[in-house]
Design a protein around this motif. Structure first.
Motif, PDB file in Angstrom:
ATOM      1  N   ILE A  36      -4.884   2.919   5.535  1.00 36.98           N
ATOM      2  CA  ILE A  36      -3.751   2.101   5.985  1.00 36.98           C
ATOM      3  C   ILE A  36      -2.420   2.597   5.420  1.00 36.98           C
ATOM      4  CG2 ILE A  36      -3.996   0.333   4.188  1.00 36.98           C
ATOM      5  CD1 ILE A  36      -3.152  -0.451   7.850  1.00 36.98           C
ATOM      6  N   GLN A  37      -2.420   3.070   4.185  1.00 36.16           N
ATOM      7  CA  GLN A  37      -1.166   3.552   3.601  1.00 36.16           C
ATOM      8  C   GLN A  37      -0.644   4.774   4.334  1.00 36.16           C
ATOM      9  OE1 GLN A  37      -2.701   3.879  -0.422  1.00 36.16           O
ATOM     10  NE2 GLN A  37      -1.343   2.235  -1.076  1.00 36.16           N
ATOM     11  N   GLU A  38      -1.513   5.726   4.578  1.00 35.60           N
ATOM     12  CA  GLU A  38      -1.108   6.943   5.279  1.00 35.60           C
ATOM     13  C   GLU A  38      -0.706   6.633   6.718  1.00 35.60           C
ATOM     14  OE1 GLU A  38      -0.242  10.892   6.337  1.00 35.60           O
ATOM     15  OE2 GLU A  38      -0.239   9.823   4.437  1.00 35.60           O
ATOM     16  N   ARG A  39      -1.464   5.759   7.376  1.00 33.03           N
ATOM     17  CA  ARG A  39      -1.129   5.422   8.757  1.00 33.03           C
ATOM     18  C   ARG A  39       0.221   4.738   8.848  1.00 33.03           C
ATOM     19  NH1 ARG A  39      -4.295   5.599  13.203  1.00 33.03           N
ATOM     20  NH2 ARG A  39      -4.959   7.417  12.022  1.00 33.03           N
ATOM     21  N   MET A  40       0.531   3.860   7.897  1.00 29.32           N
ATOM     22  CA  MET A  40       1.834   3.201   7.908  1.00 29.32           C
ATOM     23  C   MET A  40       2.957   4.217   7.669  1.00 29.32           C
ATOM     24  SD  MET A  40       1.448   0.261   8.964  1.00 29.32           S
ATOM     25  CE  MET A  40       3.210  -0.011   8.882  1.00 29.32           C
ATOM     26  N   SER A 102       3.518  -4.196   4.762  1.00 26.14           N
ATOM     27  CA  SER A 102       3.565  -2.894   4.089  1.00 26.14           C
ATOM     28  C   SER A 102       4.686  -2.833   3.067  1.00 26.14           C
ATOM     29  CB  SER A 102       3.715  -1.762   5.103  1.00 26.14           C
ATOM     30  OG  SER A 102       4.981  -1.793   5.715  1.00 26.14           O
ATOM     31  N   GLU A 103       5.651  -3.737   3.160  1.00 27.14           N
ATOM     32  CA  GLU A 103       6.759  -3.778   2.200  1.00 27.14           C
ATOM     33  C   GLU A 103       6.486  -4.719   1.033  1.00 27.14           C
ATOM     34  OE1 GLU A 103       9.409  -1.804   2.355  1.00 27.14           O
ATOM     35  OE2 GLU A 103       8.640  -0.920   4.205  1.00 27.14           O
ATOM     36  N   VAL A 104       5.490  -5.570   1.179  1.00 25.23           N
ATOM     37  CA  VAL A 104       5.173  -6.550   0.142  1.00 25.23           C
ATOM     38  C   VAL A 104       4.640  -5.860  -1.103  1.00 25.23           C
ATOM     39  CG1 VAL A 104       3.720  -8.524  -0.439  1.00 25.23           C
ATOM     40  CG2 VAL A 104       4.768  -8.371   1.817  1.00 25.23           C
ATOM     41  N   ARG A 105       3.789  -4.869  -0.914  1.00 24.44           N
ATOM     42  CA  ARG A 105       3.177  -4.110  -2.009  1.00 24.44           C
ATOM     43  C   ARG A 105       3.030  -2.663  -1.559  1.00 24.44           C
ATOM     44  NH1 ARG A 105      -2.015  -7.892  -2.913  1.00 24.44           N
ATOM     45  NH2 ARG A 105      -0.876  -9.786  -3.318  1.00 24.44           N
ATOM     46  N   SER A 106       2.692  -1.816  -2.506  1.00 28.27           N
ATOM     47  CA  SER A 106       2.438  -0.425  -2.119  1.00 28.27           C
ATOM     48  C   SER A 106       1.148  -0.320  -1.315  1.00 28.27           C
ATOM     49  CB  SER A 106       2.364   0.464  -3.357  1.00 28.27           C
ATOM     50  OG  SER A 106       1.302   0.058  -4.183  1.00 28.27           O
ATOM     51  N   HIS A 107       0.246  -1.283  -1.482  1.00 27.08           N
ATOM     52  CA  HIS A 107      -0.997  -1.311  -0.722  1.00 27.08           C
ATOM     53  C   HIS A 107      -1.128  -2.702  -0.127  1.00 27.08           C
ATOM     54  CE1 HIS A 107      -4.945  -0.123   0.532  1.00 27.08           C
ATOM     55  NE2 HIS A 107      -5.523  -1.068  -0.159  1.00 27.08           N
TER      56      HIS A 107
END
Length: 118
Positions: A36-40, A102-107
Motif C-alpha cells: 500500500i505504501q508503494e502504491r500510494m 495516507s497522510e494520517v501516518r506513514s503506514h
C-alpha cells in the motif's frame, strides 16, 4: 514431498483493497495491491498511467486488508460492481470525514480487515 500449505505460508503477505478519490470528491477508484505504501507513492507522483493519473484520484479514503490474494481480488471486484452510493456508504462507515488515510501516518491503518469467505 512438500506439505500443501508450505507454498501458501511462504507466499503469505498482506493484500490491500483500497478506494481513492480526487480533491473535489467526484471520482472514486478501487484498487488492490500487496504494498500500500508503494502504491500510494505511485498514485501521488503520477507514476501510473490510467484512471488515477487522468482524474487525479490520489486521496486514500478507504482501505482494508487480508492475507489471501484471491479474497482481495474478489473484494475489489465486488466493490467495483457497487453503485457510487453503496461505495460512499462503505467509506463513510469508517471514514465519515473522508480524511486522506495516507497522510494520517506513514503506514495507513486499515479501516477494516476482512477474511476469506471460504
Amino acid at each position: 514431498m512438500r506439505p500443501a500449505n508450505a507454498y501458501r505460508q511462504r507466499q503469505s503477505r498482506d493484500y490491500w483493497v483500497y478506494i481513492l478519490t480526487n480533491r473535489s470528491y467526484t471520482s472514486l477508484y478501487t484498487g488492490v495491491t500487496s504494498n500500500i505504501q508503494e502504491r500510494m507513492r505511485q498514485h501521488k507522483t503520477g507514476a501510473l498511467d490510467g484512471f488515477t493519473k487522468r482524474y487525479r484520484t490520489h486521496l486514500l479514503i478507504y482501505c482494508e486488508w487480508t492475507d489471501d490474494v484471491w479474497a482481495a481480488l474478489q473484494r475489489e471486484k465486488q466493490i467495483k460492481g457497487w453503485s457510487r452510493e453503496k461505495k460512499i456508504e462503505l467509506i463513510e462507515s469508517v471514514n465519515p470525514s473522508w480524511y486522506d488515510l495516507s497522510e494520517v501516518r506513514s503506514h495507513p491503518a486499515p479501516t477494516r480487515s476482512f477474511l476469506p469467505s471460504g
